[in-house]
Scaffold this active site. Structure first.
Site, short mmCIF file in Angstrom:
data_model
loop_
_atom_site.label_atom_id
_atom_site.label_comp_id
_atom_site.label_asym_id
_atom_site.label_seq_id
_atom_site.Cartn_x
_atom_site.Cartn_y
_atom_site.Cartn_z
N THR A 1 1.02 -1.20 0.04
CA THR A 1 -0.05 0.06 -0.07
C THR A 1 0.93 1.15 -0.06
O THR A 1 2.06 1.09 0.42
CB THR A 1 -0.87 0.09 1.32
OG1 THR A 1 -0.09 0.07 2.31
CG2 THR A 1 -1.62 -1.11 1.34
N GLY A 2 0.29 2.42 -0.26
CA GLY A 2 1.21 3.40 -0.41
C GLY A 2 2.19 3.42 -1.45
O GLY A 2 3.22 3.98 -1.43
N ALA A 3 1.86 2.84 -2.85
CA ALA A 3 3.07 2.25 -3.67
C ALA A 3 3.60 3.24 -4.58
O ALA A 3 4.34 2.98 -5.41
CB ALA A 3 2.50 1.09 -4.15
N GLY B 1 7.85 7.35 -2.47
CA GLY B 1 8.59 7.39 -1.38
C GLY B 1 9.03 5.90 -1.11
O GLY B 1 9.53 5.19 -2.00
N GLY C 1 7.08 3.35 -0.25
CA GLY C 1 6.36 2.36 -1.09
C GLY C 1 6.70 2.13 -2.71
O GLY C 1 6.79 0.91 -2.95
N SER D 1 7.72 3.81 12.72
CA SER D 1 8.46 5.06 12.81
C SER D 1 9.42 4.89 13.95
O SER D 1 9.02 4.55 14.89
CB SER D 1 7.41 6.15 12.61
OG SER D 1 8.39 7.58 12.94
N TYR E 1 0.78 12.44 14.36
CA TYR E 1 1.50 11.39 13.68
C TYR E 1 2.30 10.56 14.75
O TYR E 1 2.05 9.26 14.28
CB TYR E 1 2.63 12.09 12.66
CG TYR E 1 3.41 11.14 12.15
CD1 TYR E 1 2.89 10.50 10.66
CD2 TYR E 1 4.58 10.78 12.35
CE1 TYR E 1 3.65 9.53 10.00
CE2 TYR E 1 5.50 9.82 11.62
CZ TYR E 1 5.17 9.35 10.59
OH TYR E 1 5.79 8.49 9.63
#
Length: 340
Positions: A16-18, A21, A23, A145, A158
């Protein structure tokens, strides 16, 4: 419970988020190693371009436009992967976004949206992956993170979302182990990474947001992800500075609070004012896709000796060299005050 993960050239991997950045970097590196890919992001045009790029290199890839904040869309993502390739071997929950600003200045609606992507996206992906992989096994890899271990001002929500991802991932791992399900569950904890992170973040500060040094290349994180896809790992600090940050938070939390107050309000802001028409990716893509790096941020560390040692290093070598790697990471992570 025996967990046997396949080599990448035998895997079907969901990311996901591919389209940006970490991904995007992971997708390209996994494709080079022969993995068959199911790529998810909100920008369907960017996904199609990426899949066309990979297919042009002789790779197999499927684009599935997905908002990870929607359980139904993530369920459909898993279904599409199985319909196309027959199974899933690794699921990477990478999608995420940040907000810069003091808690009292950030609308609750924005805070909830951030959690919908960063936390609930991980929940939706993990539950879907568990259901689809519980019989044959595989790997669930969640992106936390360095802020899964400590917090910083001006990115409070975040930090909170990444703390939540850690708590969820650790508890999910325990339940999977208790049930004897052959799935590896890994939390990746990157340090500051040179991606489009600040460009995608919503900003409530007067100045443009900035990531303090040291910064690492997205390839450092992608390499850690792909290692965990083949080798069961509990968690991996991607970048030695992340480990040092966590150690400081655990051993001298009050001192770290004072350092944060002294430095992080300035070091997370550039000198230039934030543009009034500034775009971000909190609710929808902002047209800055298919870029792995932001660039223009000074020195970026292309490798992390600490991360390499804690994954590939032999046990005896690790015991002798880890201290030196941590010392080097500490020197890199020691902040210096900046005007801003």
């Amino acid at each position: 419970m025996a967990i046997r993960l396949k080599k990448l050239d035998q895997q079907v991997m969901v990311i996901t988020g591919a389209t940006s950045g970490i991904g995007l970097t992971t997708a390209r590196m996994a494709a080079e190693k022969g993995a068959r890919l199911v790529l998810a992001a909100r920008d369907s045009n960017a996904l199609d371009q990426l899949v066309a790029e990979l297919r042009g290199q002789g790779r197999e890839a499927l684009a599935v436009p997905t908002d990870v904040g929607s359980r139904d869309e993530v369920t459909a993502l898993g279904r599409a992967a199985v319909e196309r390739f027959g199974r899933i071997d690794t699921w990477v929950n990478n999608a995420g976004v940040s907000i810069y600003g003091r808690h009292r200045e950030v609308p609750l609606e924005d805070q909830r949206q951030l959690f919908q992507t960063n936390f609930w996206g991980v929940v939706h992906g993990s539950l879907t992956a568990l259901e689809l992989m519980k019989d044959k096994g595989g790997a669930i890899i969640n992106l936390g993170s360095e802020l899964s271990e400590v917090s910083v001002p001006l990115q409070g929500m975040y930090s909170a979302s990444k703390h939540a991802v850690k708590g969820y991932t650790d508890s999910l791992r325990m339940e999977i182990e208790k049930d004897g399900v052959p799935i590896s569950v890994t939390l990746i904890k990157p340090a500051g990474i040179d991606t489009l992170f600040t460009s995608h973040a919503r900003n409530y500060m007067k100045n443009e947001p900035e990531l303090p040094a040291p910064l690492y290349a997205p390839e450092v994180v992608a390499d850690a992800i792909l290692y965990a896809a083949e080798h069961p790992q509990r968690d991996i600090f991607a970048g030695g500075a992340s480990k040092i940050f966590a150690m400081e938070g655990h051993t001298m939390p009050r001192m770290l609070d004072k350092v944060m107050n002294l430095l992080m309000f300035s070091q997370q802001q550039k000198p230039q004012p934030s543009a009034p028409d500034r775009s971000d990716a909190l609710y929808q893509p902002n047209g800055q896709e298919l870029q792995q790096r932001q660039g223009g941020r000074g020195k970026v560390f292309e490798r992390s000796p600490y991360t390499w040692l804690t994954t590939r290093g032999k046990p005896l070598t690790w015991s002798l060299l880890a201290g030196g790697a941590l010392l080097a990471a500490w020197k890199m992570s020691t902040p210096t005050a900046k005007k801003g």
